[in-house]
Design a protein around this motif. Sequence first.
Motif, PDB file in Angstrom:
ATOM      1  N   ALA A 175       1.408   4.025  -5.669  1.00 34.55           N
ATOM      2  CA  ALA A 175       2.247   3.135  -5.060  1.00 34.55           C
ATOM      3  C   ALA A 175       1.205   2.319  -3.954  1.00 34.55           C
ATOM      4  N   PRO A 176       1.555   1.225  -3.819  1.00 34.07           N
ATOM      5  CA  PRO A 176       0.667   0.358  -2.581  1.00 34.07           C
ATOM      6  C   PRO A 176       0.910   0.877  -1.084  1.00 34.07           C
ATOM      7  N   GLY A 177       2.394   1.290  -1.015  1.00 39.48           N
ATOM      8  CA  GLY A 177       2.938   1.505   0.307  1.00 39.48           C
ATOM      9  C   GLY A 177       4.054   2.260   0.061  1.00 39.48           C
ATOM     10  N   CYS A 178       4.711   2.808   1.193  1.00 45.25           N
ATOM     11  CA  CYS A 178       6.108   3.508   1.056  1.00 45.25           C
ATOM     12  C   CYS A 178       6.395   3.665   2.662  1.00 45.25           C
ATOM     13  N   GLN A 179       7.892   3.943   2.585  1.00 39.23           N
ATOM     14  CA  GLN A 179       8.652   4.232   3.831  1.00 39.23           C
ATOM     15  C   GLN A 179       9.212   5.758   3.718  1.00 39.23           C
ATOM     16  N   VAL A 180       8.941   6.595   4.348  1.00 36.95           N
ATOM     17  CA  VAL A 180       9.739   7.878   4.573  1.00 36.95           C
ATOM     18  C   VAL A 180      10.493   7.984   5.686  1.00 36.95           C
ATOM     19  N   ASP A 211      -3.860  -5.546  -2.234  1.00 37.39           N
ATOM     20  CA  ASP A 211      -5.035  -6.363  -1.369  1.00 37.39           C
ATOM     21  C   ASP A 211      -5.133  -6.020  -0.103  1.00 37.39           C
ATOM     22  N   SER A 212      -4.347  -4.869   0.359  1.00 37.60           N
ATOM     23  CA  SER A 212      -4.227  -4.367   1.771  1.00 37.60           C
ATOM     24  C   SER A 212      -4.165  -5.623   3.053  1.00 37.60           C
ATOM     25  N   LEU A 213      -3.382  -6.484   2.663  1.00 36.67           N
ATOM     26  CA  LEU A 213      -3.382  -7.511   3.513  1.00 36.67           C
ATOM     27  C   LEU A 213      -2.084  -7.556   4.229  1.00 36.67           C
ATOM     28  N   HIS A 214      -0.930  -7.065   3.904  1.00 32.98           N
ATOM     29  CA  HIS A 214       0.201  -7.003   4.555  1.00 32.98           C
ATOM     30  C   HIS A 214       0.549  -5.704   4.751  1.00 32.98           C
ATOM     31  N   LYS A 215       0.655  -4.979   6.080  1.00 31.47           N
ATOM     32  CA  LYS A 215       0.858  -3.649   6.199  1.00 31.47           C
ATOM     33  C   LYS A 215       2.444  -3.372   6.122  1.00 31.47           C
TER      34      LYS A 215
END
Length: 885
Positions: free
Chosen positions: A516-521, A541-545
């Motif tokens: 996945a590009p990102g996640c919340q835990v 694209d790692s543009l928006h954290k």
Amino acid sequence: MVLICEKLPKFLSNIYIAGNTNSMRLKKLLPIVFISILLQSVSTQSQCQDIDINKFISHPWVDSVYKSLSIADRISQVFILNNYENSVDSIDYGGIILATKDPVNHRQMVNSLENDLVVPAFVFSYLNDAYGLQLDDVFSFATPTTLAAISEPHLLYETGLAIAKQCNLLGINGLISEKEGLLLQASQESWRLSEINQGFVNQKVLPLGFVKFYQAKDFNLNIMLDSDQPMMMVIDSDSVLEIHRSIHKAIINDQTLMNQLNENCRKILALKYWAGLDNVEKVNISNLKDELNSIESKLLKHELASASLTVLKNNIGLLPISQLENKKIACLTIGKDSNLIFEDYLNHYTRVDQYYTDYNNSENTYSELWSKLNSYDIIIAGLYESDFLQGNVDGEAEFTTFMNWLNNSGKGMITFFGDPALLHNASGILNAPVLVLAYEDNQLTNALAAQLIFGGIDAAGVLPQDIDEIHKKGYGIPVRGLGRFSYLLPEEAGLNSRILNKIDSVASYAIHIKAAPGCQVLIAKDNKVVYKKSFGYHTYDSLHKVTDSDLYDLASVTKVSGALPGLMKLYEEGRFDLDATLGTYLKYFKRSNKKELTFREILAHQSGIKPYIVYWKTAIKKSGKYRRKTISITQSADYPYEISNGLFIHKDYKKKIYKQIKKTKLGEKKYKYSGLTFYLFPDIIESITGEQYTDYIYNNFYKPLGATTLTYNPTKKFDSERIVPTEYDSLFRKQLIHGKVHDEGAAMMGGVSSNAGLFADANDLAKLFQMYCNYGKFGGKEYLKEETIKEFSRCQYPENDNRRGLGFDRPLPEPHENGNTAKSVSQSSFGHSGFTGTFAWADPEYNIVYIFLSNRVYPTRENRKLYELNIRTNIQEIIYEALEK
């Protein structure tokens, strides 16, 4: 002599600046500081150890060392060398004050001392103005004002104990306080200092107040004749040799002084034996900084800050804020350009709009500000120290007028971060309906003050000094929390943070391998959020954290977060019958093959209904064009619902979905997961209540919970920058799905369904699941009855190998590594997963809530790494591993 504390220390300290003396002339020498130490029993409100050096005076170690010392050596035992950096001309000394700021260098220096000195020396260091060591990278605990506001003796004892343990690691035997305030003003706060000192004594560290500096014009060596105290002298290195010779000359021909020196030396050695200097061990420095900043110390720092929060005003019980629904709330920061921590934590509880201003404004500026604030129901003001409060700038009249507007409105809640002494003449602040004091301005106090305001934590602090005739020292209004979330360290809820931090590695690995590009835990235990982190980016694209406030598409977690709480409420009110048939509440299905299906069967996936229908295919011709009365590129009354950017669904298309559900064939009544009937539940709720479905769910659950991001069609309320995109839909919508529900069927229902459609951040979804975990209660309010949630979450058809509850998923009867949950969850636990890569689970047996949000379907649903590697359940297993057994 100066009495440092009535009950503790019965330690007395005297410090003199040398001047003319009868026994010796030291006029040209640098100032000398003499320290007198009275060692008697230590008495506090709790059980104490005694420090009685008399029983050590004749100890074999003391006797042996004493006899080995020459007269010159015994004189050297009187010296405490200031700002020590290396040995001085082979002269031994009784103590040193180390000059180094680096804790590793400090410890290395202490380790080397036993090679330099014949007799182990006392090692002293300075205590800073926030009850911490004056060393770099070693955190402090709390300011004297904060400690003076704490009414719980055990926390003060633990403070002394924690500082003393740091001293043990560094080889420090005592601390010197340069400031009077650090002794908590002994005449007023004796019991507090007593408790702190008892913690020192417990770890064989000389208590605070051992050294207290003050000036006197004359010093006479004959003072030793009149004192039962061991005497020591703080002196600079460039004066050691000259002073040593002068003392030696003064006593060599004076047998009385010689005897007193010998007795004094024995007392110093006895004190060293008590402190454990007979057996000095070198300390390994490999993990020194971690040990100095231990989790236990961090936990204590949190507890001290929380226990010091003081409520001075709480008119008609406004604090904590109980009702969140239909409340418009503002945060006003005064004295700072921004206050992200205070604002952020306020927004953990509900939506709070932000405003900023200075103290020193014109009347017009204040008037304009008030015209904006006056429309709010509650105004939470955070006030910070500035020159204005110290009377150094103009504008007091304008500020007071503004504060009077705020106070007279009855809407104002003020939290002051700083020294309460600044409020002596601040009537505009003291007249507030609600006034909270947080004595320091740092990330921790800002976070805790916000939690107090919304009932996440209690307040039990007391005023450390008089402010006016009404607000006297020792005054404070106890305030109980409401049982909303608090945001604390894992150890405060019985979890091991070192183990819990393994989650970081698992989440980072998942992102590294592009699961996945990102996640919340998020993890909550006992209504305490102990882990809340975001990882990665919105896209590869790692543009928006990813941030904690970003919204994710919950997918099938909607099944237990959307209509289900409404159905539970209607069930316990007797308005919804689980064993009634589908046709009971939806007349359209009275003549279908599903008319006899019960809601118990439907909700437990035991009805034989087909798992899914690919609705979107019926909206597209073979040519790829959209069929008539399905999709339009122009919004209108006939095409009101946007299903993606620039595409709108026909207002009646929901009827076609119902028709397709009605026509599906039924299979055998056995466990088969199906989401078809979950499209129908919003209409069922509307038919029973007569209210619009979303209004009913928002007003009865999301709004009072403060779950403001838990919503359908999020772009109507939130900036798209906060919404994480899902899949690039190459077949139906032909674009990246961003801000619209990923599930095509839910999209074609106008984005509102109970199969999918909800968006939220992890924090707000956790509020709903904590309510489930608490069997219906959260934040001082009962949303559902315990028996209702137990009925819906229990296994309904165990005889049919069906693990499901009503809507809720449940763990396998014998969970395993590749199961739907971690192996260690209890059989009373329940929750749901979502196709987009989401997971929400409540475990009432352990009172644990676990939320995992991701967009694993970006850019394609074919990415199954999150499932295949059990990322979500592996993280869940770490939670149980971290439980303190």
